[in-house]
Motif scaffolding. Structure first.
Motif, mmCIF file in Angstrom:
data_model
loop_
_atom_site.group_PDB
_atom_site.id
_atom_site.type_symbol
_atom_site.label_atom_id
_atom_site.label_comp_id
_atom_site.label_asym_id
_atom_site.label_seq_id
_atom_site.Cartn_x
_atom_site.Cartn_y
_atom_site.Cartn_z
ATOM 1 N N VAL A 218 0.785 -1.201 0.121
ATOM 2 C CA VAL A 218 0.095 0.177 0.047
ATOM 3 C C VAL A 218 0.900 1.240 0.124
ATOM 4 O O VAL A 218 0.342 2.215 -0.615
ATOM 5 C CB VAL A 218 -0.957 -0.064 1.256
ATOM 6 N N GLY A 219 2.018 1.150 0.373
ATOM 7 C CA GLY A 219 2.657 2.365 0.855
ATOM 8 C C GLY A 219 3.800 2.399 -0.481
ATOM 9 O O GLY A 219 4.454 3.659 -0.654
ATOM 10 N N SER A 220 3.810 1.719 -1.232
ATOM 11 C CA SER A 220 4.878 1.708 -2.459
ATOM 12 C C SER A 220 4.185 2.621 -3.628
ATOM 13 O O SER A 220 3.295 2.688 -3.946
ATOM 14 C CB SER A 220 5.181 0.251 -2.684
ATOM 15 N N GLU A 221 5.227 3.238 -4.313
ATOM 16 C CA GLU A 221 4.930 4.005 -5.342
ATOM 17 C C GLU A 221 4.941 3.120 -6.585
ATOM 18 O O GLU A 221 3.903 3.447 -7.594
ATOM 19 C CB GLU A 221 5.847 5.348 -5.671
ATOM 20 N N HIS A 222 5.748 2.430 -6.859
ATOM 21 C CA HIS A 222 5.803 1.320 -7.919
ATOM 22 C C HIS A 222 6.074 -0.043 -7.425
ATOM 23 O O HIS A 222 7.106 -0.752 -7.657
ATOM 24 C CB HIS A 222 7.189 1.846 -8.527
ATOM 25 N N PRO A 223 5.109 -0.564 -7.040
ATOM 26 C CA PRO A 223 4.752 -2.029 -6.559
ATOM 27 C C PRO A 223 4.921 -2.786 -7.618
ATOM 28 O O PRO A 223 4.356 -2.542 -9.039
ATOM 29 C CB PRO A 223 3.771 -2.045 -5.582
ATOM 30 N N LEU A 224 5.316 -4.149 -7.719
ATOM 31 C CA LEU A 224 5.367 -5.085 -8.756
ATOM 32 C C LEU A 224 5.122 -6.346 -8.082
ATOM 33 O O LEU A 224 5.520 -6.710 -7.169
ATOM 34 C CB LEU A 224 6.507 -5.013 -9.654
ATOM 35 N N ILE A 225 4.380 -7.177 -8.802
ATOM 36 C CA ILE A 225 4.104 -8.553 -8.410
ATOM 37 C C ILE A 225 4.792 -9.660 -9.394
ATOM 38 O O ILE A 225 4.585 -9.416 -10.702
ATOM 39 C CB ILE A 225 2.657 -9.102 -8.290
ATOM 40 N N VAL A 226 5.718 -10.504 -8.884
ATOM 41 C CA VAL A 226 6.254 -11.686 -9.932
ATOM 42 C C VAL A 226 5.593 -13.024 -9.430
ATOM 43 O O VAL A 226 5.874 -13.348 -8.528
ATOM 44 C CB VAL A 226 7.663 -11.761 -9.832
ATOM 45 N N ASP A 280 9.839 -0.012 -6.842
ATOM 46 C CA ASP A 280 10.487 -0.050 -5.371
ATOM 47 C C ASP A 280 10.288 -1.061 -4.453
ATOM 48 O O ASP A 280 10.683 -1.115 -3.364
ATOM 49 C CB ASP A 280 10.151 1.253 -4.932
ATOM 50 N N PHE A 281 9.266 -2.131 -4.752
ATOM 51 C CA PHE A 281 8.727 -2.913 -3.851
ATOM 52 C C PHE A 281 8.362 -4.074 -4.845
ATOM 53 O O PHE A 281 7.465 -3.784 -5.636
ATOM 54 C CB PHE A 281 7.619 -2.575 -3.019
ATOM 55 N N ILE A 282 8.917 -5.336 -4.816
ATOM 56 C CA ILE A 282 8.479 -6.580 -5.613
ATOM 57 C C ILE A 282 8.101 -7.678 -4.491
ATOM 58 O O ILE A 282 8.534 -8.146 -3.436
ATOM 59 C CB ILE A 282 9.916 -6.907 -6.117
ATOM 60 N N LEU A 283 6.694 -8.102 -4.878
ATOM 61 C CA LEU A 283 5.905 -9.224 -4.176
ATOM 62 C C LEU A 283 6.254 -10.331 -5.109
ATOM 63 O O LEU A 283 5.456 -10.494 -6.112
ATOM 64 C CB LEU A 283 4.705 -8.926 -3.721
ATOM 65 N N ALA A 284 6.990 -11.523 -4.761
ATOM 66 C CA ALA A 284 7.121 -12.633 -5.405
ATOM 67 C C ALA A 284 6.240 -13.546 -4.868
ATOM 68 O O ALA A 284 6.128 -13.665 -3.484
ATOM 69 C CB ALA A 284 8.612 -13.147 -5.370
ATOM 70 N N ILE A 317 6.391 -15.032 -0.860
ATOM 71 C CA ILE A 317 5.428 -16.032 -0.392
ATOM 72 C C ILE A 317 5.494 -17.235 -0.917
ATOM 73 O O ILE A 317 5.250 -17.309 -2.313
ATOM 74 C CB ILE A 317 3.906 -15.713 -0.233
ATOM 75 N N SER A 318 6.159 -18.373 -0.537
ATOM 76 C CA SER A 318 5.995 -19.421 -1.234
ATOM 77 C C SER A 318 6.196 -20.639 -0.376
ATOM 78 O O SER A 318 6.272 -20.530 0.696
ATOM 79 C CB SER A 318 7.400 -19.463 -2.121
ATOM 80 N N LEU A 319 6.458 -22.057 -0.764
ATOM 81 C CA LEU A 319 6.615 -23.290 -0.040
ATOM 82 C C LEU A 319 7.929 -24.004 -0.339
ATOM 83 O O LEU A 319 8.089 -25.031 -0.372
ATOM 84 C CB LEU A 319 5.574 -24.348 -0.382
ATOM 85 N N ASN A 320 8.846 -22.888 -1.238
ATOM 86 C CA ASN A 320 10.153 -23.760 -1.730
ATOM 87 C C ASN A 320 10.897 -24.341 -0.557
ATOM 88 O O ASN A 320 11.536 -25.109 -1.006
ATOM 89 C CB ASN A 320 10.902 -22.269 -2.157
ATOM 90 N N ASP A 321 10.914 -23.842 0.726
ATOM 91 C CA ASP A 321 11.868 -24.310 1.428
ATOM 92 C C ASP A 321 11.453 -25.771 1.922
ATOM 93 O O ASP A 321 12.333 -26.442 2.626
ATOM 94 C CB ASP A 321 12.057 -23.509 2.733
#
Length: 429
Positions: A218-226, A280-284, A317-321
């Motif tokens: 919510v606070g980011s100006e240029h957020p991105l999802i991968v 400026d923020f990436i949500l993977a 956010i993942s179950l990779n581990d």
């Protein structure tokens, strides 16, 4: 008539294996017939009526497992691939490895010559018996087992099904002694109610960590999802769309599953390099190779460099581990992350959307910024798609069929059908 008949009592060990397949609603069993699992083959046809499972004949074990792999991706549930001992498993090993890398729930059943050496035929049974056969694929299956006797078969099969289908999903291998299959059942042959062995509920995210991610979004100006494996659960696709639309979040789809519609105005997969530089923020989300998703690599020198700003914040956010193994380095380079959450995205995304919505509230300034971001991303997205159509049509009269025109024509033919692409993307087209 045979399919509608009352349930028979199992007579041989292989009949019990078929009963377990039916109890788990296994629709198909793909295999290239082999002597070591002739018992299971016979039971599928004569005891089970060739119905749930139904035999899918293949000419090679690698094909058998590949069919089960594609079925798992299209349906979200496993089918059987049955392979001959030693040589059949060697043939199948490449396809099993593919299923491992792709996190696909495939159940591979195998067989071995009699472990009782007194019952082995000269030569053939000896060269087709291993101690133990699962060693051959153990480094790239989630679990393998070789039941000791008939009493062990139900628990082994049920456990194998649970492990294969529990996220992160993957292949399992269960090996049955030829004697175990072909000997008559003296006692037992029954198993408990399968419904009491249902899968565990998916893992939810830590509340405090998820709240931090919501604040950063919510606070980011240029957020991105991968996103990468989110779409393994189809309901998560809609959850991702809702989150993206709430905050006008551009989405890069890495493509290991269908994660986000390419026609959605927030899809920026084709412009990932430019978008990554601005973020400026990436949500993977369920990204198998996060470092590779943020970096570019030289084909000549193998040198890599980040495409992101050094100050970019990252959450994953993942179950990779839960599925890292030592033998194969498919866990990829260890990417530094600001907030790492082990959770199933199918349950984490709806809660994250709720938290973001609450944080956003009625803040008119933030909502105006979101509207402006949506307009900017949509303009870029629409322009890119128009460019693709123009490029595809421009090659229509060429003697050689271009990849772009082939993809365009195929898309026109199937656009009204319900289809799934399980392997390859024609270079992104």
């Amino acid at each position: 008539t045979q399919r509608m008949a009352e349930k028979k009592r199992p007579e041989f060990g292989s009949d019990l294996v078929v009963d377990l397949m039916k109890a788990h609603d296994i629709e198909y069993a793909a295999f290239n017939p082999g002597a070591t699992f002739r018992g299971i083959h016979d039971s599928i046809v004569n005891y089970g009526g060739n119905y749930r499972p139904e035999v899918i004949f293949c000419f090679h074990e690698e094909i058998s497992v590949a069919v089960a792999h594609g079925y798992a991706k299209a349906t979200g549930k496993p089918m059987m691939a049955i392979v001959h001992n030693i040589v059949g498993l060697q043939h199948a090993s490449m396809a099993i490895f593919n299923a491992w890398i792709d996190r696909a729930p495939v159940m591979v059943l195998g067989a071995t010559g009699p472990m009782n050496t007194k019952r082995r035929r000269p030569r053939i049974d000896w060269i087709h018996t291993a101690l133990v056969q699962g060693n051959q694929v153990r480094d790239y299956v989630k679990w393998d087992d070789q039941p000791f006797n008939l009493d062990c078969v139900p628990e082994s099969f049920i456990r194998g099904y649970r492990i294969a289908t529990t996220e992160p999903a993957g292949p399992v291998y269960i090996c049955y002694d030829a004697d175990l299959q072909e000997d008559r059942i003296q006692s037992g042959g029954e198993f408990e109610d399968i419904s009491r062995f249902s899968l565990s509920a998916p893992a939810q995210a830590n509340p405090e960590a998820l709240r931090r991610v919501a604040e950063m979004l919510v606070g980011s100006e240029h957020p991105l999802i991968v996103a990468d494996f989110v779409g393994r659960n189809p309901t998560a696709v809609q959850s991702l769309i809702e989150l993206a639309e709430l905050l006008a979040l551009p989405v890069i789809d890495k493509g290991n599953r269908f994660n986000f519609p390419t026609t959605h105005p927030l899809d920026v997969t084709s412009a990932s390099r430019d978008i990554l530089k601005e973020a400026d923020f990436i949500l993977a989300l369920d990204v198998q190779d996060l470092f590779g998703s943020l970096a570019s690599v030289s084909k000549q020198t193998r040198a890599t460099e980040y495409q992101t700003d050094p100050k970019v914040k990252i959450a994953h956010i993942s179950l990779n581990d839960y599925i890292a193994r030592s033998w194969v380095a498919d866990y990829q380079y260890l990417q530094p992350i600001d907030v790492s959450i082990t959770a199933d995205t199918s349950v984490a995304l709806p809660e994250l959307t709720r938290l973001c919505s609450r944080l956003l509230g009625n803040d008119s300034k933030k909502k105006a910024a979101i509207e402006a971001r949506l307009s900017e991303v949509k303009k870029h997205h629409d322009g890119q798609r128009a460019k693709w159509v123009e490029e595809a049509r421009a090659t229509a009269s060429n003697k050689e069929i271009s990849t772009s025109f082939l993809a365009y024509e195929l898309g026109e033919v199937i656009k009204k059908d319900d289809w799934k692409l399980v392997n390859g993307t024609s270079n992104g087209w």
